[in-house]
Scaffold this motif. Structure first.
Motif, PDB file in Angstrom:
ATOM      1  N   ALA A 124      31.232  83.540   5.722  1.00 22.67           N
ATOM      2  CA  ALA A 124      31.539  82.685   6.304  1.00 22.67           C
ATOM      3  C   ALA A 124      32.558  83.153   7.552  1.00 22.67           C
ATOM      4  CB  ALA A 124      32.253  81.313   5.926  1.00 22.67           C
ATOM      5  N   ALA A 125      32.541  82.669   8.728  1.00 20.69           N
ATOM      6  CA  ALA A 125      33.452  82.819   9.693  1.00 20.69           C
ATOM      7  C   ALA A 125      35.088  82.768   9.472  1.00 20.69           C
ATOM      8  CB  ALA A 125      33.152  82.426  11.188  1.00 20.69           C
ATOM      9  N   ALA A 126      35.892  83.355   9.842  1.00 19.11           N
ATOM     10  CA  ALA A 126      37.265  82.965   9.747  1.00 19.11           C
ATOM     11  C   ALA A 126      38.141  83.709  10.809  1.00 19.11           C
ATOM     12  CB  ALA A 126      37.986  83.324   8.345  1.00 19.11           C
ATOM     13  N   ALA A 127      39.376  83.338  10.771  1.00 16.32           N
ATOM     14  CA  ALA A 127      40.214  83.892  12.071  1.00 16.32           C
ATOM     15  C   ALA A 127      41.728  84.297  11.332  1.00 16.32           C
ATOM     16  CB  ALA A 127      40.433  83.021  13.245  1.00 16.32           C
ATOM     17  N   LEU A 128      42.008  85.249  11.771  1.00 11.61           N
ATOM     18  CA  LEU A 128      43.467  85.777  11.209  1.00 11.61           C
ATOM     19  C   LEU A 128      44.448  85.404  12.681  1.00 11.61           C
ATOM     20  CD1 LEU A 128      45.163  87.210   8.994  1.00 11.61           C
ATOM     21  CD2 LEU A 128      44.786  89.334  10.213  1.00 11.61           C
ATOM     22  N   VAL A 129      45.364  84.576  12.508  1.00 13.84           N
ATOM     23  CA  VAL A 129      45.989  84.225  13.709  1.00 13.84           C
ATOM     24  C   VAL A 129      47.670  84.433  13.177  1.00 13.84           C
ATOM     25  CG1 VAL A 129      46.660  82.082  14.819  1.00 13.84           C
ATOM     26  CG2 VAL A 129      44.448  82.221  13.718  1.00 13.84           C
ATOM     27  N   GLY A 130      48.063  85.001  14.468  1.00 12.94           N
ATOM     28  CA  GLY A 130      49.432  85.323  14.244  1.00 12.94           C
ATOM     29  C   GLY A 130      50.248  85.067  15.610  1.00 12.94           C
ATOM     30  N   GLY A 131      51.782  84.546  15.555  1.00  9.43           N
ATOM     31  CA  GLY A 131      52.357  84.489  16.753  1.00  9.43           C
ATOM     32  C   GLY A 131      53.739  84.509  16.556  1.00  9.43           C
ATOM     33  N   THR A 132      54.531  84.536  17.876  1.00  5.58           N
ATOM     34  CA  THR A 132      56.037  84.310  18.035  1.00  5.58           C
ATOM     35  C   THR A 132      56.302  83.517  18.828  1.00  5.58           C
ATOM     36  OG1 THR A 132      55.912  86.734  17.604  1.00  5.58           O
ATOM     37  CG2 THR A 132      57.853  86.015  18.567  1.00  5.58           C
ATOM     38  N   VAL A 133      57.624  82.720  18.586  1.00  6.82           N
ATOM     39  CA  VAL A 133      58.162  81.686  19.370  1.00  6.82           C
ATOM     40  C   VAL A 133      59.213  82.601  20.176  1.00  6.82           C
ATOM     41  CG1 VAL A 133      59.439  79.491  19.252  1.00  6.82           C
ATOM     42  CG2 VAL A 133      57.859  80.023  17.465  1.00  6.82           C
ATOM     43  N   LEU A 134      58.925  82.184  21.573  1.00  6.44           N
ATOM     44  CA  LEU A 134      59.722  82.852  22.801  1.00  6.44           C
ATOM     45  C   LEU A 134      61.136  82.154  23.022  1.00  6.44           C
ATOM     46  CD1 LEU A 134      57.134  84.155  25.083  1.00  6.44           C
ATOM     47  CD2 LEU A 134      58.004  85.167  23.243  1.00  6.44           C
ATOM     48  N   ASN A 135      61.340  80.861  22.549  1.00  4.40           N
ATOM     49  CA  ASN A 135      62.511  80.168  22.683  1.00  4.40           C
ATOM     50  C   ASN A 135      63.448  80.881  21.971  1.00  4.40           C
ATOM     51  OD1 ASN A 135      60.037  78.211  23.195  1.00  4.40           O
ATOM     52  ND2 ASN A 135      61.701  76.658  23.082  1.00  4.40           N
ATOM     53  N   GLN A 136      64.526  81.127  22.521  1.00  2.00           N
ATOM     54  CA  GLN A 136      65.898  81.703  22.206  1.00  2.00           C
ATOM     55  C   GLN A 136      65.377  83.037  21.345  1.00  2.00           C
ATOM     56  OE1 GLN A 136      69.168  79.119  20.965  1.00  2.00           O
ATOM     57  NE2 GLN A 136      67.704  77.627  20.443  1.00  2.00           N
ATOM     58  N   ASN A 137      64.258  83.694  21.954  1.00  2.00           N
ATOM     59  CA  ASN A 137      64.030  85.021  21.575  1.00  2.00           C
ATOM     60  C   ASN A 137      64.763  85.980  22.618  1.00  2.00           C
ATOM     61  OD1 ASN A 137      62.646  87.382  20.899  1.00  2.00           O
ATOM     62  ND2 ASN A 137      60.647  86.262  20.070  1.00  2.00           N
ATOM     63  N   LEU A 138      65.946  86.448  21.965  1.00  2.00           N
ATOM     64  CA  LEU A 138      66.590  87.319  22.632  1.00  2.00           C
ATOM     65  C   LEU A 138      66.395  88.783  22.864  1.00  2.00           C
ATOM     66  CD1 LEU A 138      70.219  85.463  22.251  1.00  2.00           C
ATOM     67  CD2 LEU A 138      68.415  85.093  23.563  1.00  2.00           C
ATOM     68  N   GLU A 139      65.785  89.215  21.731  1.00  2.71           N
ATOM     69  CA  GLU A 139      65.308  90.620  21.640  1.00  2.71           C
ATOM     70  C   GLU A 139      64.141  90.918  22.639  1.00  2.71           C
ATOM     71  OE1 GLU A 139      63.261  93.780  18.347  1.00  2.71           O
ATOM     72  OE2 GLU A 139      63.736  91.753  17.809  1.00  2.71           O
ATOM     73  N   PHE A 140      63.242  89.834  22.893  1.00  2.00           N
ATOM     74  CA  PHE A 140      62.241  89.511  23.744  1.00  2.00           C
ATOM     75  C   PHE A 140      62.713  89.797  25.223  1.00  2.00           C
ATOM     76  CE2 PHE A 140      60.114  86.764  26.692  1.00  2.00           C
ATOM     77  CZ  PHE A 140      59.093  87.514  26.784  1.00  2.00           C
ATOM     78  N   ILE A 141      63.799  88.960  25.687  1.00  2.00           N
ATOM     79  CA  ILE A 141      63.996  88.867  26.872  1.00  2.00           C
ATOM     80  C   ILE A 141      65.075  90.200  27.238  1.00  2.00           C
ATOM     81  CG2 ILE A 141      66.316  87.747  26.769  1.00  2.00           C
ATOM     82  CD1 ILE A 141      63.327  87.130  29.424  1.00  2.00           C
ATOM     83  N   ASP A 142      65.840  90.704  26.473  1.00  2.00           N
ATOM     84  CA  ASP A 142      66.641  91.939  26.528  1.00  2.00           C
ATOM     85  C   ASP A 142      65.561  93.107  26.682  1.00  2.00           C
ATOM     86  OD1 ASP A 142      68.838  90.484  26.444  1.00  2.00           O
ATOM     87  OD2 ASP A 142      69.340  90.835  24.460  1.00  2.00           O
ATOM     88  N   THR A 143      64.539  92.957  25.974  1.00  2.00           N
ATOM     89  CA  THR A 143      63.431  94.323  26.108  1.00  2.00           C
ATOM     90  C   THR A 143      62.999  94.266  27.611  1.00  2.00           C
ATOM     91  OG1 THR A 143      63.023  94.199  23.815  1.00  2.00           O
ATOM     92  CG2 THR A 143      61.418  95.431  25.312  1.00  2.00           C
ATOM     93  N   ILE A 144      62.716  93.191  27.933  1.00  2.00           N
ATOM     94  CA  ILE A 144      62.161  92.885  29.480  1.00  2.00           C
ATOM     95  C   ILE A 144      63.338  93.641  30.518  1.00  2.00           C
ATOM     96  CG2 ILE A 144      61.585  91.415  31.244  1.00  2.00           C
ATOM     97  CD1 ILE A 144      60.023  89.824  28.997  1.00  2.00           C
TER      98      ILE A 144
END
Length: 236
Positions: A124-144
């Motif tokens: 049967a078909a399935a999906a592996l789903v992963g994610g990250t919330v960007l609200n107050q994600n300061l590591e993300f914005i500092d990297t940019i």
């Protein structure tokens, strides 16, 4: 394609997802079948998450792995983790030149998530789903910010900053208000909102940012449904 050899051992799969999630640095990672049933997850889900995101539909249909940015309601975040729902919540800060609003808080979350097709033992078909919330994600914005404004890339005395808006609300930023406090919850000017969110244009011009004028670049951010939902920007 991910092939699950141990799906009958839910605890083993959950342990694998927990280890993988932490190594990759995701906020959530789960395995779902084509009926929307979550078979294993990290962290343990509070209730069934929304399953009709285009990236999941794409993975289940056998297409290549898909990545998108989407807006999750606070209840949709809470279904995954109460901590994520709480992290998304921001008090709005009155901001000169912004569109007037009677809202006092932003409770939605901007999520970058990806899905890849998985195969269950019964085929049967399935999906592996992963994610990250960007609200107050300061590591993300500092990297940019570090990528855009490398050493000696600006005129002497200039300071570069970066921000991510959910619609017109700053949800991640290194713009400061005072005493080192980041300007989370402040809002983009009405002129920029109109040009970028309403008309879908890139803004390369001066703009009023919180409390001063800056040279700025704003661009519309489109979700997996094709709707403009936010703005990333860099200014100095």
């Amino acid at each position: 394609t991910v092939r699950c050899h141990h799906c009958s051992h839910s605890f083993a799969v959950a342990d694998l997802l927990e280890t993988s999630r932490k190594e990759i640095g995701l906020d959530f990672l789960y395995l779902t079948n084509d009926r929307g049933d979550v078979l294993a997850s990290s962290p343990p889900l509070q209730r069934q998450p929304r399953g009709d995101w285009p990236i999941i539909m794409s993975a289940l249909s056998g297409q290549v792995p898909a990545t998108g940015v989407d807006i999750f309601g606070n209840d949709e975040l809470a279904a995954i983790s109460p901590a994520l729902a709480e992290r998304a919540r921001l008090d709005l800060v009155p901001t000169p030149n912004a569109v007037p609003t009677d809202r006092s808080t932003e409770t939605r979350g901007m999520v970058v998530h990806a899905a890849s097709r998985a195969m269950l033992p019964d085929g049967a078909a399935a999906a592996l789903v992963g994610g990250t919330v960007l609200n107050q994600n300061l590591e993300f914005i500092d990297t940019i910010n570090d990528l855009v404004y490398r050493a000696a890339s600006l005129p002497e005395g200039s300071q570069g900053t970066a921000t991510l808006f959910l619609e017109d609300v700053r949800i991640s930023t290194n713009v400061r208000l005072f005493e080192g406090r980041r300007a989370l919850g402040t809002r983009v000017s009405a002129a920029v909102r109109s040009a970028v969110l309403d008309e879908g244009r890139t803004w390369l011009d001066s703009a009023f940012v919180v409390n001063d004028w800056y040279i700025s670049a704003y661009e519309p951010l489109v979700d997996s449904f094709g709707k403009r939902v936010g703005i990333p920007y860099v200014v100095f």
